[in-house]
Design a protein around this motif. Sequence first.
Motif, PDB file in Angstrom:
ATOM      1  N   ASN A   1      77.725  49.324  42.527  1.00  0.00           N
ATOM      2  CA  ASN A   1      77.454  48.778  43.856  1.00  0.00           C
ATOM      3  C   ASN A   1      76.016  48.905  44.338  1.00  0.00           C
ATOM      4  OD1 ASN A   1      80.455  48.365  44.767  1.00  0.00           O
ATOM      5  ND2 ASN A   1      80.367  50.449  43.983  1.00  0.00           N
ATOM      6  N   GLY A   2      75.133  49.511  43.526  1.00  0.00           N
ATOM      7  CA  GLY A   2      73.783  49.793  43.983  1.00  0.00           C
ATOM      8  C   GLY A   2      73.012  48.577  44.442  1.00  0.00           C
ATOM      9  N   ASP A   3      72.978  47.521  43.624  1.00  0.00           N
ATOM     10  CA  ASP A   3      72.221  46.337  44.012  1.00  0.00           C
ATOM     11  C   ASP A   3      72.868  45.624  45.188  1.00  0.00           C
ATOM     12  OD1 ASP A   3      73.880  43.938  42.273  1.00  0.00           O
ATOM     13  OD2 ASP A   3      73.981  45.987  41.535  1.00  0.00           O
ATOM     14  N   ALA A   4      74.210  45.673  45.265  1.00  0.00           N
ATOM     15  CA  ALA A   4      74.909  45.015  46.378  1.00  0.00           C
ATOM     16  C   ALA A   4      74.575  45.672  47.712  1.00  0.00           C
ATOM     17  CB  ALA A   4      76.415  45.053  46.139  1.00  0.00           C
ATOM     18  N   LEU A   5      74.368  46.989  47.707  1.00  0.00           N
ATOM     19  CA  LEU A   5      74.036  47.680  48.948  1.00  0.00           C
ATOM     20  C   LEU A   5      72.729  47.168  49.531  1.00  0.00           C
ATOM     21  CD1 LEU A   5      74.964  51.435  48.383  1.00  0.00           C
ATOM     22  CD2 LEU A   5      76.068  49.801  49.886  1.00  0.00           C
ATOM     23  N   VAL A   6      71.807  46.814  48.654  1.00  0.00           N
ATOM     24  CA  VAL A   6      70.545  46.243  49.112  1.00  0.00           C
ATOM     25  C   VAL A   6      70.741  44.782  49.511  1.00  0.00           C
ATOM     26  CG1 VAL A   6      68.161  45.686  48.483  1.00  0.00           C
ATOM     27  CG2 VAL A   6      69.214  47.809  47.649  1.00  0.00           C
ATOM     28  N   CYS A   7      71.417  44.051  48.649  1.00  0.00           N
ATOM     29  CA  CYS A   7      71.472  42.596  48.802  1.00  0.00           C
ATOM     30  C   CYS A   7      72.410  42.127  49.908  1.00  0.00           C
ATOM     31  CB  CYS A   7      71.876  41.960  47.477  1.00  0.00           C
ATOM     32  SG  CYS A   7      70.691  42.295  46.152  1.00  0.00           S
ATOM     33  N   ASP A   8      73.338  42.971  50.341  1.00  0.00           N
ATOM     34  CA  ASP A   8      74.253  42.574  51.404  1.00  0.00           C
ATOM     35  C   ASP A   8      73.624  42.669  52.796  1.00  0.00           C
ATOM     36  OD1 ASP A   8      76.205  41.977  49.622  1.00  0.00           O
ATOM     37  OD2 ASP A   8      77.356  43.815  49.900  1.00  0.00           O
ATOM     38  N   LYS A   9      72.425  43.237  52.853  1.00  0.00           N
ATOM     39  CA  LYS A   9      71.750  43.381  54.140  1.00  0.00           C
ATOM     40  C   LYS A   9      70.753  42.243  54.326  1.00  0.00           C
ATOM     41  CE  LYS A   9      72.156  48.429  54.172  1.00  0.00           C
ATOM     42  NZ  LYS A   9      71.433  49.724  54.187  1.00  0.00           N
ATOM     43  N   ALA A  10      70.911  41.502  55.423  1.00  0.00           N
ATOM     44  CA  ALA A  10      70.038  40.358  55.687  1.00  0.00           C
ATOM     45  C   ALA A  10      68.574  40.777  55.767  1.00  0.00           C
ATOM     46  CB  ALA A  10      70.467  39.673  56.989  1.00  0.00           C
ATOM     47  N   LYS A  11      68.316  41.939  56.406  1.00  0.00           N
ATOM     48  CA  LYS A  11      66.931  42.387  56.545  1.00  0.00           C
ATOM     49  C   LYS A  11      66.314  42.662  55.176  1.00  0.00           C
ATOM     50  CE  LYS A  11      65.638  45.492  59.659  1.00  0.00           C
ATOM     51  NZ  LYS A  11      65.413  46.818  60.312  1.00  0.00           N
ATOM     52  N   SER A  12      67.066  43.322  54.290  1.00  0.00           N
ATOM     53  CA  SER A  12      66.541  43.646  52.968  1.00  0.00           C
ATOM     54  C   SER A  12      66.203  42.387  52.187  1.00  0.00           C
ATOM     55  CB  SER A  12      67.552  44.487  52.177  1.00  0.00           C
ATOM     56  OG  SER A  12      67.752  45.738  52.790  1.00  0.00           O
ATOM     57  N   LYS A  13      67.109  41.407  52.245  1.00  0.00           N
ATOM     58  CA  LYS A  13      66.836  40.143  51.532  1.00  0.00           C
ATOM     59  C   LYS A  13      65.582  39.468  52.086  1.00  0.00           C
ATOM     60  CE  LYS A  13      70.858  37.982  51.878  1.00  0.00           C
ATOM     61  NZ  LYS A  13      71.912  38.881  52.372  1.00  0.00           N
ATOM     62  N   ARG A  14      65.457  39.476  53.408  1.00  0.00           N
ATOM     63  CA  ARG A  14      64.303  38.828  54.036  1.00  0.00           C
ATOM     64  C   ARG A  14      63.008  39.551  53.690  1.00  0.00           C
ATOM     65  NH1 ARG A  14      65.432  39.846  58.790  1.00  0.00           N
ATOM     66  NH2 ARG A  14      63.793  41.326  59.386  1.00  0.00           N
ATOM     67  N   CYS A  15      63.011  40.866  53.821  1.00  0.00           N
ATOM     68  CA  CYS A  15      61.792  41.637  53.570  1.00  0.00           C
ATOM     69  C   CYS A  15      61.374  41.594  52.104  1.00  0.00           C
ATOM     70  CB  CYS A  15      61.987  43.084  54.014  1.00  0.00           C
ATOM     71  SG  CYS A  15      62.245  43.295  55.792  1.00  0.00           S
ATOM     72  N   LEU A  16      62.353  41.539  51.202  1.00  0.00           N
ATOM     73  CA  LEU A  16      62.057  41.497  49.768  1.00  0.00           C
ATOM     74  C   LEU A  16      61.924  40.065  49.253  1.00  0.00           C
ATOM     75  CD1 LEU A  16      64.461  44.350  48.596  1.00  0.00           C
ATOM     76  CD2 LEU A  16      61.984  44.467  48.816  1.00  0.00           C
ATOM     77  N   GLN A  17      62.007  39.105  50.179  1.00  0.00           N
ATOM     78  CA  GLN A  17      61.762  37.685  49.894  1.00  0.00           C
ATOM     79  C   GLN A  17      62.710  37.111  48.847  1.00  0.00           C
ATOM     80  OE1 GLN A  17      57.611  36.693  49.377  1.00  0.00           O
ATOM     81  NE2 GLN A  17      56.948  38.162  50.953  1.00  0.00           N
ATOM     82  N   PHE A  18      63.991  37.377  49.060  1.00  0.00           N
ATOM     83  CA  PHE A  18      65.029  36.730  48.255  1.00  0.00           C
ATOM     84  C   PHE A  18      65.590  35.562  49.043  1.00  0.00           C
ATOM     85  CE2 PHE A  18      65.398  41.029  46.243  1.00  0.00           C
ATOM     86  CZ  PHE A  18      65.124  40.626  44.943  1.00  0.00           C
ATOM     87  N   SER A  19      65.858  34.462  48.368  1.00  0.00           N
ATOM     88  CA  SER A  19      66.385  33.283  49.049  1.00  0.00           C
ATOM     89  C   SER A  19      67.896  33.336  49.227  1.00  0.00           C
ATOM     90  CB  SER A  19      66.016  32.019  48.266  1.00  0.00           C
ATOM     91  OG  SER A  19      66.560  32.068  46.943  1.00  0.00           O
ATOM     92  N   SER A  20      68.570  34.174  48.450  1.00  0.00           N
ATOM     93  CA  SER A  20      70.027  34.255  48.537  1.00  0.00           C
ATOM     94  C   SER A  20      70.506  35.614  48.046  1.00  0.00           C
ATOM     95  CB  SER A  20      70.684  33.158  47.697  1.00  0.00           C
ATOM     96  OG  SER A  20      70.421  33.381  46.316  1.00  0.00           O
ATOM     97  N   THR A  21      71.759  35.914  48.387  1.00  0.00           N
ATOM     98  CA  THR A  21      72.367  37.158  47.905  1.00  0.00           C
ATOM     99  C   THR A  21      72.499  37.137  46.393  1.00  0.00           C
ATOM    100  OG1 THR A  21      73.601  37.424  49.965  1.00  0.00           O
ATOM    101  CG2 THR A  21      74.407  38.648  48.051  1.00  0.00           C
TER     102      THR A  21
END
Length: 273
Positions: A186-206
Amino acid sequence: MNLRWITIVGLLLSSLAGCSSLSSVDNNVPKVMISEGGVITQKGAVYTVKASTKLVTPKLGQYIGFRYAIEIPDGASDELKAKTAFPITARMTHPKLINPATKQATTVSTWSDTMYKHDKNLALWQFSEPYELVSGSWVFELLYKDQVVAKREFTVANHEQLNQSLKNTFETAFMLNSTRSWLSQNGDALVCDKAKSKRCLQFSSTEECNQTLSRYNSMCQQIALKQMGRGDEIISAKEEMKEYVSYFFYCMHSARINEAKLDKKQVHTCLKG
């Protein structure tokens, strides 16, 4: 740049660069690859491995050991290529065991075994007598022609023998095993499920986030382990787990920043905001 960032990025870059083996490869010795190890339970002809990173709590009648496969290395001799079975010596180095019947004490046990050219080999030590269930460090090795070809270390915990100090130590190890196992899934999901984390790390999608960060999950667990306990202050098991998780996420963020060449100051400001 603070010391924590320098240390983790240094470890991260080292891990990304990869590493070579310190020992030379002997083309006349089969390669042994351990797939899983821990407490092993037998039911009929079926052996079930309860995988563990190191700490194990076997019961009487259970085994500790590992499942492994062998391969013939490139450039091996024709004699080695033709073999399907390999005589080996199994060696267990363990705490002092005193046989109550003979009064003999041993710290190393060895026996003959055979490994085969397939991926279902098992290396087993059974706790068949109560006096064998001794807490401490157990090191299981397989030797082929006097050369160690496989090694797995275990910390055996028999709770009936542990004083409070040791119980606290094992409690930390139990929590660490549990946390690492959970983060593996679940490690990567914990980061990727957070909208702020995706935005700050510049990911376009989960999906993009999960696909990218999952590559660093195992590496960041190892880096977090190296960072734990570097200070002189004694902390509780719960605090150690918080520290471990903190380093794990810091590493995941660092991996993304390094890979995508992001501005680390901007990312950290964004994550804190």
